[in-house]
Design an enzyme around this catalytic site. Sequence first.
Site, PDB file in Angstrom:
ATOM      1  N   TYR A 437      -4.238  -4.543 -31.225  1.00  0.00           N
ATOM      2  CA  TYR A 437      -3.695  -4.779 -29.880  1.00  0.00           C
ATOM      3  C   TYR A 437      -3.001  -6.133 -29.745  1.00  0.00           C
ATOM      4  O   TYR A 437      -3.106  -6.991 -30.618  1.00  0.00           O
ATOM      5  CB  TYR A 437      -4.716  -4.528 -28.782  1.00  0.00           C
ATOM      6  CG  TYR A 437      -6.007  -5.295 -28.705  1.00  0.00           C
ATOM      7  CD1 TYR A 437      -6.280  -6.445 -29.414  1.00  0.00           C
ATOM      8  CD2 TYR A 437      -7.008  -4.841 -27.832  1.00  0.00           C
ATOM      9  CE1 TYR A 437      -7.472  -7.125 -29.275  1.00  0.00           C
ATOM     10  CE2 TYR A 437      -8.205  -5.512 -27.686  1.00  0.00           C
ATOM     11  CZ  TYR A 437      -8.448  -6.653 -28.406  1.00  0.00           C
ATOM     12  OH  TYR A 437      -9.631  -7.313 -28.266  1.00  0.00           O
ATOM     13  N   GLU A 438      -2.270  -6.277 -28.655  1.00  0.00           N
ATOM     14  CA  GLU A 438      -1.369  -7.417 -28.426  1.00  0.00           C
ATOM     15  C   GLU A 438      -0.309  -7.543 -29.514  1.00  0.00           C
ATOM     16  O   GLU A 438       0.100  -8.641 -29.887  1.00  0.00           O
ATOM     17  CB  GLU A 438      -2.158  -8.734 -28.287  1.00  0.00           C
ATOM     18  CG  GLU A 438      -3.038  -8.805 -27.073  1.00  0.00           C
ATOM     19  CD  GLU A 438      -2.291  -8.580 -25.772  1.00  0.00           C
ATOM     20  OE1 GLU A 438      -1.068  -8.806 -25.738  1.00  0.00           O
ATOM     21  OE2 GLU A 438      -2.929  -8.163 -24.792  1.00  0.00           O
ATOM     22  N   GLY A 439       0.139  -6.409 -30.013  1.00  0.00           N
ATOM     23  CA  GLY A 439       1.136  -6.384 -31.078  1.00  0.00           C
ATOM     24  C   GLY A 439       0.443  -6.276 -32.418  1.00  0.00           C
ATOM     25  O   GLY A 439      -0.260  -7.201 -32.829  1.00  0.00           O
TER      26      GLY A 439
END
Length: 596
Positions: A437-439
């Site tokens: 997550y978050e890229g």
Amino acid sequence: MSYQAPLRDMRFVLHELFDVSAHCELLGNGLDRELIDGVLEEAARYTGEVIAPLNRNSDEEGVTLVNGQVTTPKGFREAYQQYVDNGWASMTGPTEYGGQGFPQMVAASFHEMLMAASLSFRVYSGLTEGAVLALYKHGSEELKNAYLEKMVSGVWTGTMCLTEPQAGTDLALLRTRAEPQADGSYAVTGSKIFISGGEQDLSENIVHLVLARLPDAPAGVKGISLLLVPKFIASADGTPGVKNTLSCGAIEHKMGIKGAATCVMNFDGATGWLIGSANQGLACMFTMMNDARFQVGLQGLGVAERSFQGALSYARERLQSRALTGPAAPEKAADPIIVHPDVRRMLLTQKTLVEGSRMLSAYTARQLDLEHGHPDADARKAASKRVALLIPIVKSFFTDMGQEVASLGVQIYGGHGFIREWGMEQLMRDSRITQIYEGTNGIQALDFIRRKLLGDGAAELGKLQDELSELCSAQAQRRELSELVAPLQVRLQEWRALTAEVLAASNRDPQEIGAYSVDFLQYSSYVLLAGLWLQAAARAQDALDAGAGEAEFYQAKLHSALFYTRRILPRVSSHREALLGGADCLMALPEAHFAF
């Protein structure tokens, strides 16, 4: 499994390596060493005594959703109330809205403690700080006055609503729409998935920052706007008012962080207000993206620290076999497994990756502070460039490191590590999401090449390499550090050559960007940590030369630096060879030939 914050190492990094007191004086925030240490000691008590005991039960219990209302695990509500009452939520908030204005360099240590104590618990508060930052920088005065004080205090929390079933990394595919209303608000309609803390029973209101398209928006990412869409619309007196037309439609049943509610959020013509300008949503969102990605990096670091603590404790107590050189504890039935070289290898790998990453987290936090708070505009600009370079490394390397260290923790426990009741397998499951997550970490690596290297022709990376070369030159004549300096100098020269190769190949063929990216980021990360270990070793040798006391602590730093240089830094050779393998071996195989 208990958790005790590594205060001595944190103080070494903050005070001896980076002089946080001088940093605070430059920023003009009034913090001194005594106050900083007092805050960290209280943070260690809170995370160790209040939060850490909740971790295993939260994994067993999980969260529940009944009639649209999420119930968090037992103990979370009381612990969160302490988090708010004791001022932890407002630690980094802007002072004009009730925040304490602590620098990231200090707050990062507390946040690492939170991640280590319970990653699930930290998820609920983590995005609020980023939402505060985005609203503070881009929101109207009316919105800031209505929402910021409660969000800064933690009484109200915040989320980021980006992802949709068809739009993850590729936000150009986003479909949520925002229709303008006569009163200046917008009616927001659409569904978002994977929303951390989208619904919960900890705070009295939840303020969602939602990416959506206006009716006349251009296609692609240039047509995305950011809107504030609260669960309850703020009343004039600052209390939660009318319930908005949004709801939690489902919660995800996940591999890890089971105590954190990961929600499907449905917006049914919900009332929202524009943050920033129309169609400038990504620019506003990127204000909080660096903070969010830094925090995810700290998640990897926190989980790794807790795994190391558990593994070290177990290795000291578990009796199995005799040392290869003969009984180390002849009075016992067998020796503790810490005497065995392979267990030492795993423990030292954990220790040096964790402590090296902690140094890099403090250095990055320092740059984040300077980016926003240095009195000189040129210095702020320089710090901003350094932050941009480092964030992909922190997010991806720390989380890869966290998964590796957690896996080693399971291995050191042996069969017991695979059993739920010992807690080690939970750390491995919890840490896995941090690489996604978050890229995803693959996206971080692409960003590192495309935006950070190609964007300026590797100028900023060249400056960092120059600084590490200067560090080597400054320590080259110290006999005690020669085994650290010489290998680093060789790798720095190799790193420069690889940088030139990556730039040239990326300009020849765009496919090479994707082929090089992960290995080049990993190579860069390991060499950067080697530079920090050299710096730490130099400080430790300074202390020993000065007879400062705590000789065992400083000698351990020297031993750890040597282990990292001899046993961890050589990993870059494999990354170099893989990198030079190029894109053709990845792309030449026809898709149909992957399976028959």
